[in-house]
Design a protein around this motif. Sequence first.
Motif, PDB file in Angstrom:
ATOM      1  N   LEU A   1       0.772  -1.339   0.065  1.00 58.33           N
ATOM      2  CA  LEU A   1      -0.169  -0.037  -0.096  1.00 58.33           C
ATOM      3  C   LEU A   1       1.024   1.075  -0.014  1.00 58.33           C
ATOM      4  CD1 LEU A   1      -2.681   1.478   0.224  1.00 58.33           C
ATOM      5  CD2 LEU A   1      -2.570   1.040   2.795  1.00 58.33           C
ATOM      6  N   GLN A   2       1.747   1.331   0.719  1.00 52.57           N
ATOM      7  CA  GLN A   2       2.752   2.535   0.954  1.00 52.57           C
ATOM      8  C   GLN A   2       3.248   2.545  -0.490  1.00 52.57           C
ATOM      9  OE1 GLN A   2       5.554   2.348   4.272  1.00 52.57           O
ATOM     10  NE2 GLN A   2       3.959   2.147   5.493  1.00 52.57           N
ATOM     11  N   ALA A   3       3.998   1.547  -1.012  1.00 52.89           N
ATOM     12  CA  ALA A   3       4.566   1.553  -2.336  1.00 52.89           C
ATOM     13  C   ALA A   3       3.797   2.109  -3.571  1.00 52.89           C
ATOM     14  CB  ALA A   3       5.068   0.342  -2.739  1.00 52.89           C
ATOM     15  N   ALA A   4       2.508   1.725  -3.280  1.00 51.41           N
ATOM     16  CA  ALA A   4       1.465   2.266  -4.455  1.00 51.41           C
ATOM     17  C   ALA A   4       1.019   3.749  -4.231  1.00 51.41           C
ATOM     18  CB  ALA A   4       0.181   1.456  -4.413  1.00 51.41           C
ATOM     19  N   LEU A   5       1.024   4.188  -2.954  1.00 49.51           N
ATOM     20  CA  LEU A   5       0.812   5.350  -2.699  1.00 49.51           C
ATOM     21  C   LEU A   5       1.866   6.339  -2.770  1.00 49.51           C
ATOM     22  CD1 LEU A   5      -1.238   5.144   0.839  1.00 49.51           C
ATOM     23  CD2 LEU A   5      -2.133   5.853  -1.225  1.00 49.51           C
ATOM     24  N   LEU A   6       3.053   6.069  -2.490  1.00 48.55           N
ATOM     25  CA  LEU A   6       4.407   6.699  -3.021  1.00 48.55           C
ATOM     26  C   LEU A   6       4.416   6.936  -4.393  1.00 48.55           C
ATOM     27  CD1 LEU A   6       6.897   5.412  -0.200  1.00 48.55           C
ATOM     28  CD2 LEU A   6       5.952   7.824  -0.514  1.00 48.55           C
ATOM     29  N   HIS A   7       4.024   5.989  -5.105  1.00 45.00           N
ATOM     30  CA  HIS A   7       4.303   6.009  -6.672  1.00 45.00           C
ATOM     31  C   HIS A   7       3.177   6.958  -6.938  1.00 45.00           C
ATOM     32  CE1 HIS A   7       4.793   5.058 -10.902  1.00 45.00           C
ATOM     33  NE2 HIS A   7       3.354   5.110 -10.930  1.00 45.00           N
ATOM     34  N   GLU A   8       2.071   7.188  -6.450  1.00 39.63           N
ATOM     35  CA  GLU A   8       0.949   8.022  -7.148  1.00 39.63           C
ATOM     36  C   GLU A   8       1.250   9.331  -6.653  1.00 39.63           C
ATOM     37  OE1 GLU A   8      -0.902   7.199  -9.551  1.00 39.63           O
ATOM     38  OE2 GLU A   8      -0.361   4.979  -9.274  1.00 39.63           O
ATOM     39  N   LEU A   9       1.960   9.418  -5.416  1.00 41.87           N
ATOM     40  CA  LEU A   9       2.339  10.712  -4.964  1.00 41.87           C
ATOM     41  C   LEU A   9       3.261  11.362  -5.711  1.00 41.87           C
ATOM     42  CD1 LEU A   9       2.098  10.336  -0.976  1.00 41.87           C
ATOM     43  CD2 LEU A   9       0.508  11.772  -2.481  1.00 41.87           C
ATOM     44  N   GLY A  10       4.064  10.527  -6.363  1.00 40.87           N
ATOM     45  CA  GLY A  10       5.356  10.875  -7.118  1.00 40.87           C
ATOM     46  C   GLY A  10       4.908  11.685  -8.253  1.00 40.87           C
ATOM     47  N   HIS A  11       3.700  11.095  -8.855  1.00 38.69           N
ATOM     48  CA  HIS A  11       3.005  11.546  -9.830  1.00 38.69           C
ATOM     49  C   HIS A  11       2.578  13.197  -9.490  1.00 38.69           C
ATOM     50  CE1 HIS A  11       3.140   8.565 -12.657  1.00 38.69           C
ATOM     51  NE2 HIS A  11       2.494   7.619 -12.009  1.00 38.69           N
ATOM     52  N   ALA A  12       2.011  13.273  -8.434  1.00 43.07           N
ATOM     53  CA  ALA A  12       1.272  14.709  -7.993  1.00 43.07           C
ATOM     54  C   ALA A  12       2.521  15.608  -7.660  1.00 43.07           C
ATOM     55  CB  ALA A  12       0.715  14.312  -6.514  1.00 43.07           C
ATOM     56  N   HIS A  13       3.794  14.846  -7.398  1.00 42.78           N
ATOM     57  CA  HIS A  13       4.878  15.916  -7.188  1.00 42.78           C
ATOM     58  C   HIS A  13       5.685  16.204  -8.254  1.00 42.78           C
ATOM     59  CE1 HIS A  13       4.385  16.593  -2.650  1.00 42.78           C
ATOM     60  NE2 HIS A  13       4.005  15.418  -2.615  1.00 42.78           N
ATOM     61  N   ASP A  14       5.243  15.715  -9.363  1.00 45.38           N
ATOM     62  CA  ASP A  14       6.010  16.067 -10.714  1.00 45.38           C
ATOM     63  C   ASP A  14       5.782  17.235 -11.196  1.00 45.38           C
ATOM     64  OD1 ASP A  14       7.258  15.491 -12.958  1.00 45.38           O
ATOM     65  OD2 ASP A  14       6.188  13.638 -13.771  1.00 45.38           O
ATOM     66  N   GLY A  15       6.306  18.132 -10.861  1.00 41.48           N
ATOM     67  CA  GLY A  15       6.308  19.622 -11.521  1.00 41.48           C
ATOM     68  C   GLY A  15       6.203  19.634 -12.717  1.00 41.48           C
ATOM     69  N   LEU A  16       7.162  19.064 -13.484  1.00 45.24           N
ATOM     70  CA  LEU A  16       7.279  18.943 -14.918  1.00 45.24           C
ATOM     71  C   LEU A  16       5.916  18.644 -15.651  1.00 45.24           C
ATOM     72  CD1 LEU A  16       9.124  19.663 -17.165  1.00 45.24           C
ATOM     73  CD2 LEU A  16      10.094  17.322 -17.107  1.00 45.24           C
ATOM     74  N   PHE A  17       5.355  17.773 -15.176  1.00 42.24           N
ATOM     75  CA  PHE A  17       4.087  17.061 -16.128  1.00 42.24           C
ATOM     76  C   PHE A  17       3.015  18.210 -15.527  1.00 42.24           C
ATOM     77  CE2 PHE A  17       0.135  14.642 -15.874  1.00 42.24           C
ATOM     78  CZ  PHE A  17       0.268  14.411 -17.141  1.00 42.24           C
TER      79      PHE A  17
END
Length: 151
Positions: free
Chosen positions: A59-75
């Motif tokens: 669960l933590q790995a999935a949440l961190l991956h999706e939060l990584g998208h939210a923190h992807d300033g370039l995108f």
Amino acid sequence: MRSIHYIQHIAASLNEGIAVPVTVNPRLRYGDGTCNALTGALALHPVYLDEEQASDMHLQAALLHELGHAHDGLFVVALKILLICAAFWVAMMSMSFAAHSVAPVLLGLIPVMGACGLAWLVTLGREARADTWARARMADFDVYKHLPGEV
């Protein structure tokens, strides 16, 4: 069974205390999640509600991956530029209807096509950037990135 409230609490703790809206979407593929880049809202597959199918580490790995998208300033910046260019093109279309000319539409298409090309280039490395962001916050991310039953 985990509750959505519990998952939202875990997501907020992984996001440096910032609350994150999390929902469950059964239409996602097994083990998938999504992130709305503009709002930061996450949606997870219902498998993450079941502690027997998905451990807390999964669960933590999935949440961190999706939060990584939210923190992807370039995108996020590319997406905003794309939306602005689309609005610009719609304005040019309305001007062309008012002026009975196709020239504004054709001129407005140039920045829209440029923004589409930029957005496409930015999405090429989007998954890798989200994984890199997650790896920096979870040492065993690659071990728990996929659920046990996932192919």
